[in-house]
Design a protein around this motif. Structure first.
Motif, PDB file in Angstrom:
ATOM      1  N   LEU A 205       0.827  -1.208   0.000  1.00  0.00           N
ATOM      2  CA  LEU A 205       0.000   0.000   0.000  1.00  0.00           C
ATOM      3  C   LEU A 205       0.863   1.260   0.000  1.00  0.00           C
ATOM      4  O   LEU A 205       0.546   2.234  -0.684  1.00  0.00           O
ATOM      5  CB  LEU A 205      -0.952  -0.013   1.195  1.00  0.00           C
ATOM      6  CG  LEU A 205      -2.087   0.983   1.169  1.00  0.00           C
ATOM      7  CD1 LEU A 205      -2.880   0.925  -0.131  1.00  0.00           C
ATOM      8  CD2 LEU A 205      -3.012   0.743   2.348  1.00  0.00           C
ATOM      9  N   GLN A 206       1.974   1.249   0.716  1.00  0.00           N
ATOM     10  CA  GLN A 206       2.885   2.395   0.696  1.00  0.00           C
ATOM     11  C   GLN A 206       3.448   2.619  -0.704  1.00  0.00           C
ATOM     12  O   GLN A 206       3.563   3.760  -1.156  1.00  0.00           O
ATOM     13  CB  GLN A 206       4.022   2.192   1.697  1.00  0.00           C
ATOM     14  CG  GLN A 206       3.574   2.282   3.133  1.00  0.00           C
ATOM     15  CD  GLN A 206       4.647   1.828   4.113  1.00  0.00           C
ATOM     16  OE1 GLN A 206       5.493   0.998   3.797  1.00  0.00           O
ATOM     17  NE2 GLN A 206       4.593   2.374   5.323  1.00  0.00           N
ATOM     18  N   VAL A 207       3.768   1.548  -1.405  1.00  0.00           N
ATOM     19  CA  VAL A 207       4.275   1.678  -2.776  1.00  0.00           C
ATOM     20  C   VAL A 207       3.196   2.270  -3.687  1.00  0.00           C
ATOM     21  O   VAL A 207       3.467   3.165  -4.492  1.00  0.00           O
ATOM     22  CB  VAL A 207       4.775   0.324  -3.331  1.00  0.00           C
ATOM     23  CG1 VAL A 207       5.222   0.466  -4.781  1.00  0.00           C
ATOM     24  CG2 VAL A 207       5.918  -0.224  -2.482  1.00  0.00           C
ATOM     25  N   CYS A 208       1.966   1.804  -3.552  1.00  0.00           N
ATOM     26  CA  CYS A 208       0.864   2.347  -4.369  1.00  0.00           C
ATOM     27  C   CYS A 208       0.687   3.843  -4.142  1.00  0.00           C
ATOM     28  O   CYS A 208       0.535   4.605  -5.102  1.00  0.00           O
ATOM     29  CB  CYS A 208      -0.447   1.644  -4.036  1.00  0.00           C
ATOM     30  SG  CYS A 208      -0.630   0.028  -4.767  1.00  0.00           S
ATOM     31  N   VAL A 209       0.697   4.251  -2.898  1.00  0.00           N
ATOM     32  CA  VAL A 209       0.531   5.669  -2.592  1.00  0.00           C
ATOM     33  C   VAL A 209       1.706   6.464  -3.154  1.00  0.00           C
ATOM     34  O   VAL A 209       1.516   7.532  -3.746  1.00  0.00           O
ATOM     35  CB  VAL A 209       0.346   5.896  -1.077  1.00  0.00           C
ATOM     36  CG1 VAL A 209       0.407   7.378  -0.732  1.00  0.00           C
ATOM     37  CG2 VAL A 209      -0.983   5.292  -0.618  1.00  0.00           C
ATOM     38  N   ALA A 210       2.908   5.940  -3.026  1.00  0.00           N
ATOM     39  CA  ALA A 210       4.086   6.627  -3.588  1.00  0.00           C
ATOM     40  C   ALA A 210       3.962   6.764  -5.105  1.00  0.00           C
ATOM     41  O   ALA A 210       4.284   7.822  -5.665  1.00  0.00           O
ATOM     42  CB  ALA A 210       5.359   5.874  -3.225  1.00  0.00           C
TER      43      ALA A 210
ATOM     44  N   GLY B 270      -5.244  12.944  -4.528  1.00  0.00           N
ATOM     45  CA  GLY B 270      -6.101  12.273  -3.562  1.00  0.00           C
ATOM     46  C   GLY B 270      -6.533  10.909  -4.053  1.00  0.00           C
ATOM     47  O   GLY B 270      -6.339  10.567  -5.217  1.00  0.00           O
ATOM     48  N   LEU B 271      -7.081  10.119  -3.154  1.00  0.00           N
ATOM     49  CA  LEU B 271      -7.538   8.766  -3.466  1.00  0.00           C
ATOM     50  C   LEU B 271      -9.028   8.642  -3.211  1.00  0.00           C
ATOM     51  O   LEU B 271      -9.590   9.345  -2.381  1.00  0.00           O
ATOM     52  CB  LEU B 271      -6.811   7.747  -2.589  1.00  0.00           C
ATOM     53  CG  LEU B 271      -5.297   7.695  -2.684  1.00  0.00           C
ATOM     54  CD1 LEU B 271      -4.751   6.673  -1.694  1.00  0.00           C
ATOM     55  CD2 LEU B 271      -4.856   7.378  -4.092  1.00  0.00           C
ATOM     56  N   GLU B 272      -9.640   7.712  -3.931  1.00  0.00           N
ATOM     57  CA  GLU B 272     -11.042   7.361  -3.699  1.00  0.00           C
ATOM     58  C   GLU B 272     -11.162   6.067  -2.913  1.00  0.00           C
ATOM     59  O   GLU B 272     -12.050   5.917  -2.090  1.00  0.00           O
ATOM     60  CB  GLU B 272     -11.775   7.194  -5.026  1.00  0.00           C
ATOM     61  CG  GLU B 272     -11.992   8.469  -5.774  1.00  0.00           C
ATOM     62  CD  GLU B 272     -12.765   8.247  -7.065  1.00  0.00           C
ATOM     63  OE1 GLU B 272     -12.980   7.079  -7.466  1.00  0.00           O
ATOM     64  OE2 GLU B 272     -13.146   9.251  -7.680  1.00  0.00           O
ATOM     65  N   ALA B 273     -10.266   5.098  -3.220  1.00  0.00           N
ATOM     66  CA  ALA B 273     -10.377   3.784  -2.591  1.00  0.00           C
ATOM     67  C   ALA B 273      -9.040   3.065  -2.660  1.00  0.00           C
ATOM     68  O   ALA B 273      -8.187   3.382  -3.490  1.00  0.00           O
ATOM     69  CB  ALA B 273     -11.443   2.947  -3.292  1.00  0.00           C
ATOM     70  N   ALA B 274      -8.899   2.082  -1.767  1.00  0.00           N
ATOM     71  CA  ALA B 274      -7.685   1.273  -1.728  1.00  0.00           C
ATOM     72  C   ALA B 274      -8.035  -0.145  -1.288  1.00  0.00           C
ATOM     73  O   ALA B 274      -9.010  -0.352  -0.548  1.00  0.00           O
ATOM     74  CB  ALA B 274      -6.669   1.873  -0.759  1.00  0.00           C
ATOM     75  N   VAL B 275      -7.248  -1.101  -1.764  1.00  0.00           N
ATOM     76  CA  VAL B 275      -7.386  -2.507  -1.386  1.00  0.00           C
ATOM     77  C   VAL B 275      -6.001  -3.030  -1.067  1.00  0.00           C
ATOM     78  O   VAL B 275      -5.050  -2.750  -1.802  1.00  0.00           O
ATOM     79  CB  VAL B 275      -7.990  -3.346  -2.531  1.00  0.00           C
ATOM     80  CG1 VAL B 275      -7.948  -4.827  -2.205  1.00  0.00           C
ATOM     81  CG2 VAL B 275      -9.400  -2.912  -2.836  1.00  0.00           C
TER      82      VAL B 275
ATOM     83  N   ARG C 232      -2.385  -2.270   9.101  1.00  0.00           N
ATOM     84  CA  ARG C 232      -1.324  -1.622   9.858  1.00  0.00           C
ATOM     85  C   ARG C 232      -1.624  -0.133   9.985  1.00  0.00           C
ATOM     86  O   ARG C 232      -2.069   0.509   9.034  1.00  0.00           O
ATOM     87  CB  ARG C 232       0.017  -1.778   9.151  1.00  0.00           C
ATOM     88  CG  ARG C 232       0.611  -3.146   9.261  1.00  0.00           C
ATOM     89  CD  ARG C 232       2.019  -3.100   8.655  1.00  0.00           C
ATOM     90  NE  ARG C 232       2.318  -4.344   8.001  1.00  0.00           N
ATOM     91  CZ  ARG C 232       2.009  -4.644   6.743  1.00  0.00           C
ATOM     92  NH1 ARG C 232       1.424  -3.781   5.968  1.00  0.00           N
ATOM     93  NH2 ARG C 232       2.315  -5.815   6.251  1.00  0.00           N
ATOM     94  N   ALA C 233      -1.341   0.431  11.142  1.00  0.00           N
ATOM     95  CA  ALA C 233      -1.557   1.860  11.377  1.00  0.00           C
ATOM     96  C   ALA C 233      -0.790   2.690  10.347  1.00  0.00           C
ATOM     97  O   ALA C 233      -1.302   3.702   9.855  1.00  0.00           O
ATOM     98  CB  ALA C 233      -1.132   2.236  12.792  1.00  0.00           C
TER      99      ALA C 233
ATOM    100  N   VAL D  16      -0.774   6.494   5.790  1.00  0.00           N
ATOM    101  CA  VAL D  16      -0.289   6.939   4.479  1.00  0.00           C
ATOM    102  C   VAL D  16      -1.456   7.201   3.532  1.00  0.00           C
ATOM    103  O   VAL D  16      -1.427   8.141   2.739  1.00  0.00           O
ATOM    104  CB  VAL D  16       0.757   5.967   3.884  1.00  0.00           C
ATOM    105  CG1 VAL D  16       0.127   4.697   3.346  1.00  0.00           C
ATOM    106  CG2 VAL D  16       1.581   6.646   2.819  1.00  0.00           C
ATOM    107  N   VAL D  17      -2.509   6.410   3.630  1.00  0.00           N
ATOM    108  CA  VAL D  17      -3.702   6.660   2.817  1.00  0.00           C
ATOM    109  C   VAL D  17      -4.350   7.973   3.253  1.00  0.00           C
ATOM    110  O   VAL D  17      -4.708   8.803   2.422  1.00  0.00           O
ATOM    111  CB  VAL D  17      -4.700   5.485   2.910  1.00  0.00           C
ATOM    112  CG1 VAL D  17      -6.041   5.847   2.301  1.00  0.00           C
ATOM    113  CG2 VAL D  17      -4.121   4.259   2.221  1.00  0.00           C
TER     114      VAL D  17
END
Length: 117
Positions: free
Chosen positions: A57-62, A71-76, A85-86, A91-92
């Motif tokens: 997820l950190q890689v996706c956000v980066a 900005g983001l709408e959704a994440a999986v 994880r906190a 990061v999201v």
């Protein structure tokens, strides 16, 4: 717990599919995918090098930030972890703000829980 993709919107099911495919392709511990506010999607797997460790997820956000996303709408995230994880939630939130859907699924793609950041 739900069947693979059951109860998800069509767009969130697409994220689940991308996360599963990315995780499987590189045999990573985790796979993740995000959709930004412009509808672009980013998928990634865990980075686990001696000098660099990032969750999927950190890689996706980066990747989204590096592409100019605001900005983001959704994440999986597909993980064997028993909870999000906190650091991943934070990061999201940093990019997306509050009220973004974040799904945690097991490695098979069965959604275990959903959080609104």
């Amino acid at each position: 717990m739900s069947e693979t993709g059951a109860g998800l919107s069509a767009e969130d099911t697409k994220l689940l599919t991308l996360a599963r495919a990315t995780r499987a392709r590189v045999a990573a511990d985790e796979g993740a995918a995000v959709r930004d506010r412009d509808g672009r999607t980013y998928a990634a797997a865990t980075v686990d090098l001696p000098s660099l460790r990032l969750s999927a997820l950190q890689v996706c956000v980066a990747m989204a930030v590096a592409s100019g996303s605001r900005g983001l709408e959704a994440a999986v995230v597909l993980t064997e972890e028993p909870a999000l994880r906190a650091a991943d939630v934070e990061v999201v939130r940093e990019l997306a703000g509050h009220d973004v859907v974040l799904h945690r699924a097991d490695p098979r793609g069965a959604v275990q829980d959903t959080l609104r950041t």
